[in-house]
Design a protein around this motif. Structure first.
Motif, short mmCIF file in Angstrom:
data_model
loop_
_atom_site.label_atom_id
_atom_site.label_comp_id
_atom_site.label_asym_id
_atom_site.label_seq_id
_atom_site.Cartn_x
_atom_site.Cartn_y
_atom_site.Cartn_z
N GLY A 281 52.93 38.51 28.49
CA GLY A 281 53.12 39.94 28.72
C GLY A 281 51.81 40.69 28.62
O GLY A 281 51.09 40.60 27.63
N GLY A 282 51.49 41.45 29.64
CA GLY A 282 50.27 42.24 29.65
C GLY A 282 49.03 41.48 30.03
O GLY A 282 47.94 42.05 30.07
N ASN A 283 49.14 40.20 30.31
CA ASN A 283 47.98 39.41 30.70
C ASN A 283 47.77 39.57 32.20
O ASN A 283 48.52 39.04 33.01
CB ASN A 283 48.20 37.93 30.34
N VAL A 284 46.74 40.31 32.57
CA VAL A 284 46.50 40.64 33.97
C VAL A 284 46.21 39.39 34.79
O VAL A 284 46.68 39.26 35.92
CB VAL A 284 45.33 41.65 34.08
N VAL A 285 45.43 38.48 34.23
CA VAL A 285 45.07 37.27 34.96
C VAL A 285 46.32 36.42 35.23
O VAL A 285 46.51 35.92 36.34
CB VAL A 285 44.03 36.45 34.17
N ALA A 286 47.17 36.28 34.23
CA ALA A 286 48.39 35.49 34.41
C ALA A 286 49.30 36.13 35.45
O ALA A 286 49.95 35.43 36.24
CB ALA A 286 49.12 35.34 33.08
N ASP A 287 49.38 37.45 35.47
CA ASP A 287 50.21 38.13 36.47
C ASP A 287 49.68 37.88 37.89
O ASP A 287 50.47 37.65 38.82
CB ASP A 287 50.24 39.64 36.20
N LYS A 288 48.37 37.93 38.04
CA LYS A 288 47.79 37.64 39.36
C LYS A 288 48.11 36.21 39.79
O LYS A 288 48.52 35.97 40.93
CB LYS A 288 46.27 37.83 39.32
N LEU A 289 47.91 35.28 38.87
CA LEU A 289 48.18 33.89 39.18
C LEU A 289 49.65 33.69 39.53
O LEU A 289 49.98 32.99 40.50
CB LEU A 289 47.80 33.01 37.99
N ASP A 290 50.52 34.29 38.77
CA ASP A 290 51.95 34.17 39.01
C ASP A 290 52.31 34.65 40.42
O ASP A 290 53.01 33.96 41.18
CB ASP A 290 52.71 34.99 37.97
N ASN A 291 51.82 35.80 40.80
CA ASN A 291 52.15 36.36 42.11
C ASN A 291 51.55 35.53 43.25
O ASN A 291 52.17 35.36 44.31
CB ASN A 291 51.68 37.81 42.20
N LEU A 292 50.35 35.02 43.05
CA LEU A 292 49.74 34.17 44.08
C LEU A 292 50.48 32.84 44.19
O LEU A 292 50.62 32.29 45.29
CB LEU A 292 48.27 33.92 43.77
N MET A 293 50.96 32.33 43.07
CA MET A 293 51.75 31.09 43.10
C MET A 293 53.04 31.31 43.88
O MET A 293 53.46 30.45 44.67
CB MET A 293 52.06 30.64 41.68
N VAL A 294 53.68 32.44 43.66
CA VAL A 294 54.90 32.76 44.42
C VAL A 294 54.61 32.81 45.91
O VAL A 294 55.33 32.25 46.73
CB VAL A 294 55.50 34.10 43.94
N LEU A 295 53.53 33.49 46.26
CA LEU A 295 53.14 33.62 47.67
C LEU A 295 52.88 32.25 48.29
O LEU A 295 53.31 31.97 49.42
CB LEU A 295 51.89 34.50 47.76
#
Length: 623
Positions: A281-295
């Motif tokens: 939660g709140g980890n900007v890098v992890a959020d970016k990675l998560d969204n790119l993985m989904v894509l």
């Protein structure tokens, strides 16, 4: 066709008001404005440049003037000089289609295509301008989630990609010139998340287009590289170190509720630590990675639907080998491979297993590469629900065969155990035990595979003076021996369950305190959004039916039969049983496991189960 212009004049733009001009007359006017620069007359030329600086919020007459000017320039591109008209070209190439409506977009795209076709010197600038329009101006980011912002995004990107396709068709070398531009313009992992995701979306869109035939593989590898960059950026400060005073299996019983939302049913792991918070939660890098993985997963799914996953997977294999395999602290990027394999179990999944086993078995590869390959193979065979038991058995046979050959070469006399000198051997042994912890029961259920398993020289390997049982991770050794004993795979002495024996100096030396020598890269993916792609095809430890579970179930069934007969014999006396006696009888007859744990373990048994939480995968840097 006549055009009514708001501010064109015969001498200057300002004097051309409310006058109808034919298309040819407007083109002639703009051509003269371009020619006049060479003669030192720049008034009309500068006014033309000024029109190119019109941006959003234009009045109707300003839109008409801009559209007319762009259309006229398209008709005289042969008169545009790369040196004389540098200021005009800079203005045109600096325009963002995100700032305009459909009419201006159409006229601007036509001009860009005309410039690219007219002069090879303009191609790179035209391509660069289109690539920069993969992303909106930063002022526009906040509107992307609004309906009109999403509509504008579709309008812009559809026209950008259509223009790139047209230029590639008309200028055969354009795709090769496009590739370095795309790679250069690609946002870094520190850039805005929305811009990074949008840019990667366009890269993957190009990969699946006709242009992808020329540059698709390189772009896909660049996307994987960015995933790894983000992955390794998630630092160790997010990792909670394991309390070495606790058995890692005991952690499962403590952490069932905490991990339920992410790993399902109280996931149990053969690992050495935990991720703090699990959802970053709140980890900007992890959020970016998560969204790119989904894509990326969505793109792979579309590749499968289009019947071209096999070709794309060849690129992924190459990228995995040179980027992911030896990446230090890779935690999640490898799940792109896992998901691709799940889409095609008959081909891609088998090819990946073959690659990993070949890498481990090849003596010419560096030790760290071979150890990483072994860890990936073991984790993959254990976790991939879509793999056939026969394939798993075949891979185990290859691994066991190599380990057996290794002890044959080194003979039966070993002066001292050296984890460093024999690290590849211990890696292989550990992987075999790890996979069997997950798969032994399913293999025993199939007579041919059971026969094959019992014929493997596991006992000779594990009892060799190199003594892998003392060197490999104690958690894995304990679980493996427990299942081997229940399956009667070979004779397992009770002494092997001694914690002092298993937690030996050799075991500690193999990986050091952090035990970075071995890792299991397909431990549960804790990225919240991309988890939905992985979960349906993933084997969680809570799903595993162990050999001792089968044994316990049989014993309970026998006990329940006896108890039921006893209860029936005494049923006629039920009216004489007081409340305490009734509760005691019900407890005896219960088929519920004799513990609050769903695994039915207490005391020492509970401490030998697998842990619920994990540390993300780490590379064998310490060796």
């Amino acid at each position: 066709m006549g055009l009514e212009l708001a501010s064109y004049g015969t001498e200057s733009y300002d004097e051309m008001a409310d006058v109808d001009f034919s298309d040819s007359e407007v083109v002639s006017y703009v051509r003269d404005a371009l020619k006049s620069v060479a003669e030192g007359d720049t008034d009309r030329y500068n006014q033309l440049i000024g029109v190119m600086h019109y941006t959003e919020g234009l009045a109707a007459d300003e839109v008409a003037l801009l559209v007319t000017s762009l259309q006229a320039l398209s008709g005289v591109v042969s008169h545009v000089d790369i040196t004389l008209h540098d200021a005009l070209l800079s203005s045109i190439f600096g325009m963002s289609m995100w700032n305009y409506g459909p009419d201006v977009m159409v006229a601007l795209v036509e001009l860009i295509k005309s410039l690219a076709v007219s002069n090879g010197g303009f191609v790179d600038s035209c391509l660069d301008m289109l690539v920069r329009n993969f992303m909106p101006p930063k002022s526009f980011i906040g509107f992307l989630r609004q309906p009109w912002g999403c509509a504008r995004k579709n309008e812009v990107l559809n026209r950008v990609h259509s223009a790139l396709s047209d230029i590639a068709y008309l200028v055969p070398l354009a795709p090769l010139r496009l590739l370095p531009i795309i790679l250069k313009r690609m946002p870094t992992m520190f850039d805005n998340e929305a811009l990074l995701v949008m840019y990667v979306e366009s890269m993957l869109r190009l990969e699946s287009s006709a242009i992808g035939e020329f540059i698709g593989s390189t772009m896909l590898m660049a996307v994987v590289d960015r995933l790894v960059d983000l992955d390794v950026e998630i630092g160790w400060d997010e990792i909670i170190q394991e309390d070495s005073s606790k058995g890692i299996f005991h952690m499962e019983l403590e952490d069932v509720e905490e991990t339920a939302d992410y790993v399902g049913k109280g996931e149990s792991e053969f690992c050495r630590g935990t991720l703090s918070g699990l959802n970053f939660g709140g980890n900007v890098v992890a959020d970016k990675l998560d969204n790119l993985m989904v894509l990326t997963c969505q793109h792979l799914e579309s590749c499968y639907d289009e019947g071209r996953l096999t070709k794309v997977f060849d690129t992924l294999l190459h990228s995995f080998r040179i980027t992911i395999l030896n990446a230090y602290k890779s935690k999640f990027a490898q799940f792109v491979m896992f998901y691709a394999c799940s889409l095609d179990p008959g081909s891609c999944a088998v090819n990946f297993a073959n690659l990993l086993s070949d890498l481990f078995l090849c003596e010419t590869h560096p030790p760290l590469t071979r150890m990483s390959a072994a860890a990936y193979l073991g984790s993959y065979l254990a976790r991939a629900k879509f793999l056939s038991t026969s394939l798993i058995a075949y891979m185990l046979k290859r691994l066991v065969g190599w380990c057996y050959n290794y002890i044959q070469i080194h003979g039966g006399e070993v002066k001292s155990i050296s984890p460093q000198a024999h690290r590849i051997f211990y890696s292989g042994c550990q992987v075999v035990m790890y996979v069997l912890c997950f798969r032994m029961s399913s293999m025993v259920d199939v007579p041919p595979l059971k026969s094959q398993l019992f014929q493997m020289p596991l006992e000779q390997i594990l009892h060799h003076p190199l003594d892998p049982l003392k060197v490999c991770l104690p958690s894995i050794v304990k679980e493996f021996l427990r299942q081997a004993k229940a399956a009667r795979l070979f004779t397992v002495s009770e002494n092997f369950f001694s914690s002092d024996l298993l937690e030996s100096d050799s075991s500690k030396a193999f990986g050091g305190r952090e035990r970075l020598d071995m890792f299991f890269p397909f431990d549960p993916c804790l990225l919240k959004n991309c988890d939905r792609f992985i979960r349906p095809n993933f084997v969680y430890w809570s799903m595993v039916r162990t050999t001792y579970d089968d044994e316990a179930s049989s014993e309970e069934e026998d006990d329940n039969d006896v108890l039921s007969e006893d209860a029936r014999a005494r049923s006629s006396d039920e009216h004489d049983i007081d409340l305490d006696e009734f509760e005691y009888s019900m407890n005896k007859m219960s088929i519920t496991p004799r513990t609050s744990s769903k695994h039915g373990l207490t005391g020492l048994q509970a401490s030998m189960r697998m842990p619920a939480k994990i540390r993300p995968s780490t590379s064998p840097e310490s060796l």
